[in-house]
Design a protein around this motif. Structure first.
Motif, PDB file in Angstrom:
ATOM      1  N   LEU A  76      -7.867  -3.276   3.463  1.00 31.79           N
ATOM      2  CA  LEU A  76      -7.831  -2.827   2.079  1.00 31.79           C
ATOM      3  C   LEU A  76      -7.557  -3.978   1.117  1.00 31.79           C
ATOM      4  O   LEU A  76      -8.123  -4.021   0.020  1.00 31.79           O
ATOM      5  N   ALA A  77      -6.712  -4.907   1.521  1.00 31.90           N
ATOM      6  CA  ALA A  77      -6.477  -6.066   0.658  1.00 31.90           C
ATOM      7  C   ALA A  77      -7.751  -6.891   0.499  1.00 31.90           C
ATOM      8  O   ALA A  77      -8.063  -7.382  -0.594  1.00 31.90           O
ATOM      9  N   THR A  78      -8.502  -7.031   1.587  1.00 27.18           N
ATOM     10  CA  THR A  78      -9.761  -7.777   1.522  1.00 27.18           C
ATOM     11  C   THR A  78     -10.734  -7.121   0.548  1.00 27.18           C
ATOM     12  O   THR A  78     -11.334  -7.785  -0.316  1.00 27.18           O
ATOM     13  N   VAL A  79     -10.899  -5.803   0.670  1.00 31.39           N
ATOM     14  CA  VAL A  79     -11.824  -5.089  -0.203  1.00 31.39           C
ATOM     15  C   VAL A  79     -11.326  -5.094  -1.644  1.00 31.39           C
ATOM     16  O   VAL A  79     -12.118  -5.186  -2.589  1.00 31.39           O
ATOM     17  N   ASP A  80     -10.021  -5.018  -1.832  1.00 34.41           N
ATOM     18  CA  ASP A  80      -9.489  -5.053  -3.184  1.00 34.41           C
ATOM     19  C   ASP A  80      -9.821  -6.374  -3.863  1.00 34.41           C
ATOM     20  O   ASP A  80     -10.202  -6.415  -5.039  1.00 34.41           O
ATOM     21  N   LEU A  81      -9.697  -7.462  -3.132  1.00 37.66           N
ATOM     22  CA  LEU A  81     -10.049  -8.767  -3.691  1.00 37.66           C
ATOM     23  C   LEU A  81     -11.541  -8.859  -3.995  1.00 37.66           C
ATOM     24  O   LEU A  81     -11.950  -9.382  -5.041  1.00 37.66           O
ATOM     25  N   LEU A  82     -12.372  -8.336  -3.080  1.00 41.19           N
ATOM     26  CA  LEU A  82     -13.819  -8.348  -3.310  1.00 41.19           C
ATOM     27  C   LEU A  82     -14.204  -7.525  -4.534  1.00 41.19           C
ATOM     28  O   LEU A  82     -15.193  -7.822  -5.212  1.00 41.19           O
ATOM     29  N   SER A  83     -13.442  -6.481  -4.804  1.00 40.89           N
ATOM     30  CA  SER A  83     -13.774  -5.581  -5.918  1.00 40.89           C
ATOM     31  C   SER A  83     -13.213  -6.056  -7.250  1.00 40.89           C
ATOM     32  O   SER A  83     -13.498  -5.444  -8.287  1.00 40.89           O
ATOM     33  N   GLY A  84     -12.389  -7.075  -7.226  1.00 39.87           N
ATOM     34  CA  GLY A  84     -11.733  -7.500  -8.458  1.00 39.87           C
ATOM     35  C   GLY A  84     -10.539  -6.644  -8.819  1.00 39.87           C
ATOM     36  O   GLY A  84     -10.207  -6.499  -9.998  1.00 39.87           O
ATOM     37  N   GLY A  85      -9.895  -6.057  -7.813  1.00 37.29           N
ATOM     38  CA  GLY A  85      -8.689  -5.266  -8.059  1.00 37.29           C
ATOM     39  C   GLY A  85      -8.963  -3.851  -8.505  1.00 37.29           C
ATOM     40  O   GLY A  85      -8.259  -3.320  -9.369  1.00 37.29           O
ATOM     41  N   ARG A  86      -9.974  -3.198  -7.885  1.00 43.23           N
ATOM     42  CA  ARG A  86     -10.351  -1.839  -8.296  1.00 43.23           C
ATOM     43  C   ARG A  86     -10.038  -0.775  -7.248  1.00 43.23           C
ATOM     44  O   ARG A  86     -10.419   0.387  -7.413  1.00 43.23           O
ATOM     45  N   ILE A  87      -9.341  -1.127  -6.169  1.00 46.00           N
ATOM     46  CA  ILE A  87      -9.140  -0.196  -5.065  1.00 46.00           C
ATOM     47  C   ILE A  87      -7.851   0.601  -5.252  1.00 46.00           C
ATOM     48  O   ILE A  87      -6.801   0.053  -5.601  1.00 46.00           O
ATOM     49  N   ASN A  88      -7.937   1.917  -5.006  1.00 45.32           N
ATOM     50  CA  ASN A  88      -6.811   2.837  -5.106  1.00 45.32           C
ATOM     51  C   ASN A  88      -6.681   3.610  -3.793  1.00 45.32           C
ATOM     52  O   ASN A  88      -7.227   4.699  -3.652  1.00 45.32           O
ATOM     53  N   PRO A  89      -5.950   3.061  -2.818  1.00 42.35           N
ATOM     54  CA  PRO A  89      -5.830   3.773  -1.543  1.00 42.35           C
ATOM     55  C   PRO A  89      -4.928   4.997  -1.673  1.00 42.35           C
ATOM     56  O   PRO A  89      -3.777   4.907  -2.107  1.00 42.35           O
ATOM     57  N   GLY A  90      -5.474   6.149  -1.304  1.00 46.16           N
ATOM     58  CA  GLY A  90      -4.683   7.366  -1.210  1.00 46.16           C
ATOM     59  C   GLY A  90      -4.411   7.665   0.248  1.00 46.16           C
ATOM     60  O   GLY A  90      -5.308   7.566   1.084  1.00 46.16           O
ATOM     61  N   LEU A  91      -3.179   8.046   0.574  1.00 43.91           N
ATOM     62  CA  LEU A  91      -2.745   8.154   1.954  1.00 43.91           C
ATOM     63  C   LEU A  91      -2.077   9.498   2.222  1.00 43.91           C
ATOM     64  O   LEU A  91      -1.621  10.175   1.303  1.00 43.91           O
ATOM     65  N   SER A  92      -2.022   9.846   3.501  1.00 45.39           N
ATOM     66  CA  SER A  92      -1.249  11.005   3.930  1.00 45.39           C
ATOM     67  C   SER A  92      -0.684  10.717   5.311  1.00 45.39           C
ATOM     68  O   SER A  92      -1.183   9.841   6.028  1.00 45.39           O
ATOM     69  N   VAL A  93       0.347  11.468   5.688  1.00 42.03           N
ATOM     70  CA  VAL A  93       0.935  11.313   7.014  1.00 42.03           C
ATOM     71  C   VAL A  93       0.751  12.607   7.802  1.00 42.03           C
ATOM     72  O   VAL A  93       0.242  13.593   7.295  1.00 42.03           O
ATOM     73  N   GLY A  94       1.195  12.565   9.045  1.00 38.36           N
ATOM     74  CA  GLY A  94       1.090  13.736   9.905  1.00 38.36           C
ATOM     75  C   GLY A  94       0.236  13.455  11.127  1.00 38.36           C
ATOM     76  O   GLY A  94      -0.506  12.466  11.188  1.00 38.36           O
ATOM     77  N   GLU A  95       0.355  14.326  12.087  1.00 39.81           N
ATOM     78  CA  GLU A  95      -0.427  14.200  13.323  1.00 39.81           C
ATOM     79  C   GLU A  95      -1.910  14.363  13.028  1.00 39.81           C
ATOM     80  O   GLU A  95      -2.295  15.219  12.230  1.00 39.81           O
ATOM     81  N   PRO A  96      -2.761  13.534  13.623  1.00 37.69           N
ATOM     82  CA  PRO A  96      -4.199  13.686  13.400  1.00 37.69           C
ATOM     83  C   PRO A  96      -4.690  15.101  13.710  1.00 37.69           C
ATOM     84  O   PRO A  96      -4.173  15.761  14.626  1.00 37.69           O
ATOM     85  N   MET A  97      -5.666  15.546  12.957  1.00 40.06           N
ATOM     86  CA  MET A  97      -6.232  16.872  13.159  1.00 40.06           C
ATOM     87  C   MET A  97      -6.795  17.008  14.571  1.00 40.06           C
ATOM     88  O   MET A  97      -7.451  16.097  15.068  1.00 40.06           O
ATOM     89  N   HIS A  98      -6.513  18.137  15.204  1.00 37.03           N
ATOM     90  CA  HIS A  98      -6.960  18.407  16.584  1.00 37.03           C
ATOM     91  C   HIS A  98      -6.551  17.268  17.516  1.00 37.03           C
ATOM     92  O   HIS A  98      -7.340  16.785  18.335  1.00 37.03           O
ATOM     93  N   TYR A  99      -5.306  16.857  17.392  1.00 41.69           N
ATOM     94  CA  TYR A  99      -4.809  15.682  18.109  1.00 41.69           C
ATOM     95  C   TYR A  99      -4.960  15.809  19.626  1.00 41.69           C
ATOM     96  O   TYR A  99      -5.308  14.836  20.300  1.00 41.69           O
ATOM     97  N   ASP A 100      -4.721  16.990  20.153  1.00 43.87           N
ATOM     98  CA  ASP A 100      -4.802  17.160  21.606  1.00 43.87           C
ATOM     99  C   ASP A 100      -6.185  16.835  22.154  1.00 43.87           C
ATOM    100  O   ASP A 100      -6.322  16.456  23.325  1.00 43.87           O
ATOM    101  N   THR A 101      -7.210  16.978  21.320  1.00 45.81           N
ATOM    102  CA  THR A 101      -8.573  16.745  21.795  1.00 45.81           C
ATOM    103  C   THR A 101      -8.966  15.276  21.771  1.00 45.81           C
ATOM    104  O   THR A 101      -9.994  14.903  22.343  1.00 45.81           O
TER     105      THR A 101
END
Length: 352
Positions: free
Chosen positions: A95-120
């Motif tokens: 993300l830092a690499t892409v942010d630099l390539l974009s000129g500082g336009r990246i807005n990472p949105g994040l979430s936590v928790g177990e991956p969906m259908h984790y058992d599979t």
């Protein structure tokens, strides 16, 4: 139409980037063209959903890198990247690499928790550590520290003739830490986001507190207010403590009769899930908003959640065609946005 007490300051859109598994390149190209169109129409931001083992964008970082080279102004974000699928250090590097390539336009949105259908998938995703992986807030806290440029080891300096080593994640992109967002669906997560220096993404899916009346817009309003209260008390909160709302809106001003029929059927099929809480946690879905831009603006002005924000990232429907997205985005930018008090950014002209 009522006058908004808080004119819309920033207008964005969100797409899943759906593709045909028989021709995935075409779907990815369509998404890039939609982002280019968004910039020409004056949108402030374009956001990508993150989908794994589905027929939607699995690598929004790569897509943002491509989009950054085909646009010059529009901000690019993820809404959201589930960090349970990610190595936080590697994600910070990308993300830092892409942010630099974009000129500082990246807005990472994040979430936590177990991956969906984790058992599979756990035995392939984490074959040696699936039972011990930490999917709590601590995982995204690590990521935030890496992005901020905090030291992560004692070793640094020159080794040999040409090898130089750093004690932090490289490259470092100044300002990226202040543009991290958290996708919160509950009051608890909204307060945590504020206390830990994240902007807030509030979407069309939320979780009520115990004994809270299941009224979507009122719950969303209470979560946004709790976030702002916590942000005001937190030295970690980003400047301005930004909040963005992401509802599904489908303006029909310039839609053809066949498009209107398709859109109406889509909304009708999704409406039953909004009528009652879903699942053990009582998850609530917001109804899709469909109609003319004036009709949608009227509904938004009456929406308690919308009344709390001055920026939005309206979600595009999942399964529509490219020409449908062109029509919807054009109507949002030229009719609905101005009806909400928004003014488009300076348009970027085609090179022809």
């Amino acid at each position: 139409m009522p006058v908004s007490p808080r004119p819309l300051r920033k207008l964005g859109f969100l797409t899943i980037g759906l593709f045909d598994p028989a021709d995935p390149a075409a779907g990815h190209e369509s998404t890039l063209q939609v982002i280019e169109l968004g910039e020409r129409l004056g949108f402030d931001s374009a956001w990508l959903r993150h989908r794994h083992l589905q027929f939607g964008i699995s690598s929004p970082v790569a897509m943002m890198a491509a989009a950054s080279q085909r646009t010059s102004r529009i901000e690019l974000g993820t809404a959201v990247t589930p960090v349970g699928w990610e190595n936080p250090l590697r994600l910070a590097e990308d993300l830092a690499t892409v942010d630099l390539l974009s000129g500082g336009r990246i807005n990472p949105g994040l979430s936590v928790g177990e991956p969906m259908h984790y058992d599979t998938v756990k035995d392939e995703l984490y074959p040696n550590s699936s039972a011990s992986e930490d999917f709590s807030y601590a995982r995204v806290e690590r990521f935030a520290r890496f992005v901020a440029g905090e030291p992560i080891r004692a070793f640094s300096g020159r080794q040999g003739v040409v090898e130089e080593f750093s004690d932090r994640v490289e490259p470092h992109s100044p300002g990226l830490r202040q543009r991290l967002w958290y996708g919160a669906g509950s009051r608890r997560s909204a307060v945590w986001a504020a206390a830990n220096g994240f902007n807030l993404l509030s979407s069309s899916v939320i979780f009520p507190d115990e004994n809270q009346d299941p009224v979507f817009d009122q719950i969303q309003q209470s979560q946004i207010r709790a976030y702002r209260e916590a942000a005001a008390a937190s030295p970690e909160a980003p400047g301005g403590a930004r909040v963005s709302q992401g509802l599904v809106v489908i303006p029909t001003d310039s839609a053809s009769s066949s498009q209107r029929e398709k859109y109406t059927q889509y909304v009708k099929e999704r409406l039953p899930r909004t009528r009652a809480p879903q699942g053990p946690r009582g998850m609530l879905f917001a109804p899709d908003l469909i109609g003319t831009s004036d009709q949608i603006a009227e509904q938004l002005y009456a929406h308690a959640g919308f009344q709390e924000v001055d920026e939005v990232a309206f979600a595009l429907p999942f399964s529509f065609d490219h020409e449908d997205y062109v029509q919807i985005l054009t109507d949002i930018a030229t009719i609905l946005g101005p009806a909400l008090g928004w003014s488009p950014a300076e348009a970027v002209q085609d090179p022809q």
